[in-house]
Design an enzyme around this catalytic site. Sequence first.
Site, PDB file in Angstrom:
ATOM      1  N   HIS A 560      -5.709 -64.776 -21.320  1.00 48.64           N
ATOM      2  CA  HIS A 560      -5.414 -63.897 -20.195  1.00 48.64           C
ATOM      3  C   HIS A 560      -4.855 -64.680 -19.007  1.00 48.64           C
ATOM      4  O   HIS A 560      -5.354 -64.567 -17.884  1.00 48.64           O
ATOM      5  CB  HIS A 560      -6.673 -63.132 -19.757  1.00 48.64           C
ATOM      6  CG  HIS A 560      -7.267 -62.276 -20.818  1.00 48.64           C
ATOM      7  ND1 HIS A 560      -8.605 -61.946 -20.843  1.00 48.64           N
ATOM      8  CD2 HIS A 560      -6.712 -61.669 -21.898  1.00 48.64           C
ATOM      9  CE1 HIS A 560      -8.848 -61.184 -21.901  1.00 48.64           C
ATOM     10  NE2 HIS A 560      -7.703 -61.006 -22.553  1.00 48.64           N
ATOM     11  N   HIS A 603     -10.284 -57.447 -20.390  1.00 46.73           N
ATOM     12  CA  HIS A 603      -9.098 -57.884 -21.112  1.00 46.73           C
ATOM     13  C   HIS A 603      -7.899 -57.295 -20.370  1.00 46.73           C
ATOM     14  O   HIS A 603      -7.916 -56.141 -19.957  1.00 46.73           O
ATOM     15  CB  HIS A 603      -9.157 -57.406 -22.556  1.00 46.73           C
ATOM     16  CG  HIS A 603     -10.273 -58.031 -23.335  1.00 46.73           C
ATOM     17  ND1 HIS A 603     -10.063 -58.932 -24.355  1.00 46.73           N
ATOM     18  CD2 HIS A 603     -11.629 -57.912 -23.227  1.00 46.73           C
ATOM     19  CE1 HIS A 603     -11.214 -59.337 -24.855  1.00 46.73           C
ATOM     20  NE2 HIS A 603     -12.190 -58.724 -24.174  1.00 46.73           N
TER      21      HIS A 603
END
Length: 624
Positions: A560, A603
């Site tokens: 990420h 996420h």
Amino acid sequence: MMPISSNIASAVLFQFLFGTALAASRLGQLAAANQTLRPSYDYVVIGAGTAGLAVANRLSEDSNNSVLVIEAGDFDLDEDYMIIPALGGAGGAIGTKYDWNISYAASDAVAGRAIPIPMGKVVGGSSKLNAMVLQRGSQSDYDRWADLGNEGWDWASLFPYFKKSETFTPPIDEIISEYNVTWDLAAHGFSGYVHSTFPPFFWPTIAFFARALGELGIPISRDQATGNALNGFWQPHTQDPVTQTRVSAEEAYFDSAESRPNFHLLSGHQVTRLLTETGSNGVVTVAGVEFAPSNSNGEDPMSVRVDKEAILAAGAVHSPQVLQVSGIGDPNLLADIGVETVVDLPAVGQNFQDHILVRVGYSINAPVVAANLTNNATFFQEALEEYLLDRTGPLTSAFGELLSFLPLSTYSNASAEIHAAAVAQDSAAFLPSNTTADFLKGYEKQVAVLNEKLLTTDSGLMEFIWQDGVLIVGLQHPYSRGTVRTISANVFDGVAADSGYLQNPLDVAVLVEAIRFVRQIAATAAIGELDPVELLPGPEVTTDEALEQFIRGTSSSIYHPAGTCAIGAREDGGVVDSELRVHGVKNLRVVDASVIPLLPGAHTMGTVYAVAEKAADIIKGVQQ
């Protein structure tokens, strides 16, 4: 989780299931990608990933807008490891030609390791490689973006765009009955381009994890999509509810736009720089975009003119690189690589952050686990037949059906002690040596937010993921920061990405507490039914020092990366303003994860889709 090998019946599966469709669909897509380019476009989007395709699609909805998307990667060929949830969702495409295949710079903070950072080099970007989790963070995570001075970037402003991107389908009745999956229809969208749903198969040991959370007093929330991404919650994934295949940005936003005559996509070409003009009044304007084949052997680059705007959507690693080679960035770096400074914007490439994970592994006694797909040919063959015939069974699951995001005070008794250490700490002392003064000012504001998050209960500091005996802990709000710097003026020479992982000892402290909580999970009666035996790091590893050594030696990325072109005031180290326009440049915006000022506890794919949807409305002058 290690990628699942796709060599068992892979060729048969590909030809039988997708070969015919490939001939029909890909020819059209490749033709679209190789059309004769116009000399100019209203909008040139750099990067055909999660954000780039979303923005390009929405802008091309207006037939008066001409849109070109330039992508360094190619179209995939619908390989099984790209589209089948249990293969692709487990990382099947990582390390292939569809991955940039780069690593973070080695650092003593992570025991001298160069940690891989998979990123999609393919039409669809990282939404082709990831675990398909379409999640939102907690309301407070986005409200704090606004608290940093970014008007219009709070939860209420983003919520309509989370919904706009999505077409949600509830789970089938059998899943609802067996696992008590809940959702809130008011929080979801039903006309967006991105499918989200639950697979018709959950790996059975997830039920033990749900019961274990209950034993520890952690409830299962109704739906994370409401802005309540806390405790435990059942998590939808980006897959088609009928075909049970991955829905990436390509399937969502390219397939629905490719037939528009005003929408062009050029794959296999990398942008080499932005072409700028400086007017007599000193105003810098992007007038064109230069690019070359991704396998360029020194051939002369090509270019197109930009009539309205260039839109950077190359991701947190490559968007700052494009700015830097174009003369927009830190004058010291630009001088080092022999590029004339066009816009003095030192914060480009600063504020680099990424979620970091650590795995705690147990052997368990369970008859049906994901490892059966790789170590049991009979199991795989039966699962394959079930998938081919009915679109059900193990191959429909990308894992992570139940996630848990917990505040520090929920999983640790040391929150007050860690907070006191944070308040007393000079966090700037752990920043990279090339940190610029403007970013340092903005980082001080970030630290105030991060310190607050150590004590609040409205945001998850740590993620806990169960994968058949492996418990993954993921740090959501790191203090550590890194940098992204182009290696030279030539984009093909690559980029130096330093994640800054674990440079700040506070990040280690909260991870140590997370490992201790994992052992509490493993000690519950529910997990006890699986006869768990700790293998990693091992029950003998108990002291702070030993756990720190384990963390530094085994941690890796949750994939990420963000923050390198952050929204914010220029004097606070911002690279783009609240409308995503690059400071000091006309006709240029950045629209991808690099604009995220602080990572949410989530996420990030869902957040990037929402940012892109909002950006498209900003560009079009539409108010939600």
